[in-house]
Design an enzyme around this catalytic site. Structure first.
Site, PDB file in Angstrom:
ATOM      1  N   ASP A  12      29.313  41.305  32.968  1.00 51.70           N
ATOM      2  CA  ASP A  12      29.750  41.913  34.229  1.00 51.70           C
ATOM      3  C   ASP A  12      28.887  43.117  34.608  1.00 51.70           C
ATOM      4  OD1 ASP A  12      31.306  42.102  36.483  1.00 51.70           O
ATOM      5  OD2 ASP A  12      32.954  43.165  35.498  1.00 51.70           O
ATOM      6  N   ASN A  14      26.361  42.981  37.256  1.00 52.69           N
ATOM      7  CA  ASN A  14      25.064  42.669  37.895  1.00 52.69           C
ATOM      8  C   ASN A  14      24.963  43.284  39.288  1.00 52.69           C
ATOM      9  OD1 ASN A  14      24.632  41.059  35.693  1.00 52.69           O
ATOM     10  ND2 ASN A  14      24.863  39.109  36.775  1.00 52.69           N
ATOM     11  N   GLY A  15      26.057  43.179  40.051  1.00 53.67           N
ATOM     12  CA  GLY A  15      26.051  43.673  41.437  1.00 53.67           C
ATOM     13  C   GLY A  15      25.902  45.189  41.485  1.00 53.67           C
ATOM     14  N   HIS A  29      21.751  39.425  39.899  1.00 56.77           N
ATOM     15  CA  HIS A  29      22.064  38.194  39.157  1.00 56.77           C
ATOM     16  C   HIS A  29      20.821  37.637  38.462  1.00 56.77           C
ATOM     17  CE1 HIS A  29      26.117  38.222  40.408  1.00 56.77           C
ATOM     18  NE2 HIS A  29      25.881  37.962  41.681  1.00 56.77           N
ATOM     19  N   ASN A  60      35.255  33.098  41.259  1.00 59.72           N
ATOM     20  CA  ASN A  60      33.994  33.529  41.887  1.00 59.72           C
ATOM     21  C   ASN A  60      33.617  32.704  43.121  1.00 59.72           C
ATOM     22  OD1 ASN A  60      32.498  34.529  38.718  1.00 59.72           O
ATOM     23  ND2 ASN A  60      33.436  35.826  40.272  1.00 59.72           N
TER      24      ASN A  60
HETATM   25  C1  IPE Z   1      34.265  37.982  35.639  1.00 60.78           C
HETATM   26  O1  IPE Z   1      33.683  38.972  36.407  1.00 60.78           O
HETATM   27  C2  IPE Z   1      33.506  36.699  35.799  1.00 60.78           C
HETATM   28  C3  IPE Z   1      32.153  36.685  35.277  1.00 60.78           C
HETATM   29  C4  IPE Z   1      31.509  37.664  34.657  1.00 60.78           C
HETATM   30  C5  IPE Z   1      31.473  35.447  35.460  1.00 60.78           C
HETATM   31  P1  IPE Z   1      34.199  39.319  37.869  1.00 60.78           P
HETATM   32  O2  IPE Z   1      33.330  40.450  38.325  1.00 60.78           O
HETATM   33  O3  IPE Z   1      34.221  38.107  38.710  1.00 60.78           O
HETATM   34  O4  IPE Z   1      35.697  39.787  37.606  1.00 60.78           O
HETATM   35  P2  IPE Z   1      36.640  40.748  38.443  1.00 60.78           P
HETATM   36  O5  IPE Z   1      36.603  40.250  39.856  1.00 60.78           O
HETATM   37  O6  IPE Z   1      36.080  42.134  38.320  1.00 60.78           O
HETATM   38  O7  IPE Z   1      37.964  40.623  37.784  1.00 60.78           O
HETATM   39  C1  IPE Z   2      28.870  39.541  36.923  1.00 60.66           C
HETATM   40  O1  IPE Z   2      28.395  40.532  37.763  1.00 60.66           O
HETATM   41  C2  IPE Z   2      28.292  38.194  37.244  1.00 60.66           C
HETATM   42  C3  IPE Z   2      29.210  37.271  37.914  1.00 60.66           C
HETATM   43  C4  IPE Z   2      30.449  37.475  38.172  1.00 60.66           C
HETATM   44  C5  IPE Z   2      28.655  36.011  38.305  1.00 60.66           C
HETATM   45  P1  IPE Z   2      29.142  40.878  39.108  1.00 60.66           P
HETATM   46  O2  IPE Z   2      28.485  40.102  40.204  1.00 60.66           O
HETATM   47  O3  IPE Z   2      30.594  40.717  38.990  1.00 60.66           O
HETATM   48  O4  IPE Z   2      28.756  42.415  39.252  1.00 60.66           O
HETATM   49  P2  IPE Z   2      29.715  43.570  39.796  1.00 60.66           P
HETATM   50  O5  IPE Z   2      30.949  43.520  38.966  1.00 60.66           O
HETATM   51  O6  IPE Z   2      29.972  43.281  41.241  1.00 60.66           O
HETATM   52  O7  IPE Z   2      28.925  44.810  39.571  1.00 60.66           O
HETATM   53 MG    MG Z   3      32.091  41.941  38.413  1.00 62.95          MG
END
Ligand code: IPE
Ligand code: IPE
Ligand code: MG
Length: 235
Positions: A12, A14-15, A29, A60
């Site tokens: 978790d 990446n964004g 990502h 997702n």
């Molecule tokens: C969990 O992360 C799913 C993955 C890492 C693939 P999310 O970023 O989707 O989870 P929430 O929305 O914070 O619960």
């Molecule tokens: C985890 O990173 C990867 C996936 C859920 C696919 P996020 O995309 O959830 O990153 P944040 O949580 O928004 O930083």
């Molecule tokens: Mg996330």
């Protein structure tokens, strides 16, 4: 130092990692995907036997179409860019999760990586993709009910062992350590049954920055834990 046999990751952050750099979520990502391969290799070098990574949850799909579309390309990128390396390093790759909703190019890549690496037995990476525990448990319970109705199993035989054998993870060892990066303290529908007795660790680091040193810190933390499994400490 005891090396956990099976580590599960929630990759978790990446964004937020990308945003902090003024870049797009897709950029994050891409970096996350590269890091998945690095962390998997580091685990193999350390002697971990199984690594399970959460790459795409059943929730997702609610993200913007452009982001979902990039994430659906991850298995194809894994296959085309890293497929050879997985074979060279004898890494067995397997996917768990739904297969009926992903685009055909994604499914094709999933099946190809699995096929190319299916003979390997020493080290396995399991990628949870369109995976969610509610879906896994619901599907399994339906199958158990059907098997009980048609007589394949008896209701009296349903126990935790039998239930485990109906899950996607049926032939995997128990998860010793679960690491969720990015400072979030929740499971987000990940392996709810399988994590019942795992040690949980939540570093603040965003996934693209989670390196071998961070992995060693996580394993060191695991070594400080006292796994009692409901019993009491030996004198
Ligand atoms: C969990 O992360 C799913 C993955 C890492 C693939 P999310 O970023 O989707 O989870 P929430 O929305 O914070 O619960
Ligand atoms: C985890 O990173 C990867 C996936 C859920 C696919 P996020 O995309 O959830 O990153 P944040 O949580 O928004 O930083
Ligand atoms: Mg996330």
């Amino acid at each position: 130092m005891i090396i956990p046999k099976h580590i599960a990751f929630i990759m978790d952050g990446n964004g937020r990692w990308a945003k902090a750099k003024g870049k797009s979520r897709t950029f994050g990502h891409k970096a996350g995907f590269k890091n998945l391969v690095e962390v998997v290799k580091a685990c193999q070098e350390l002697g971990v036997e199984t690594v399970t990574c959460y790459a795409f949850s059943t929730e997702n799909w609610n993200r913007p179409a452009s982001e979902v579309s990039y994430l659906m390309d991850v298995p194809s990128e894994l296959y085309s860019e890293k497929g050879k390396e997985f074979v060279e390093k004898q890494i067995k790759v397997r996917f768990i999760g739904r297969r009926d909703r992903v685009p055909s190019h994604t499914l094709k890549a999933i099946v190809s990586i699995e096929e190319d690496t299916k003979e390997f037995t020493k080290f396995e990476v399991v990628i949870a993709f369109d995976y969610g525990s509610y879906e896994e448990l619901t599907t399994s319970i339906k199958k158990i009910a059907r098997d009980a109705i048609d007589g394949t199993i008896k209701v009296e035989d349903i126990d935790d062992n039998l239930i485990s054998n109906y899950l996607y993870t049926r032939d995997l060892p128990p998860i010793d350590l679960m690491v969720r990066t990015s400072g979030e303290h929740r499971l987000s529908n990940y392996l709810l049954w399988q994590l019942a007795y795992s040690e949980l660790y939540f570093p603040k680091t965003y996934w693209p920055d989670f390196n071998k040193n961070e992995l060693l810190i996580a394993i060191n933390e695991y070594n400080k834990r006292n796994r009692r499994f409901g019993s009491i400490e030996e004198e």
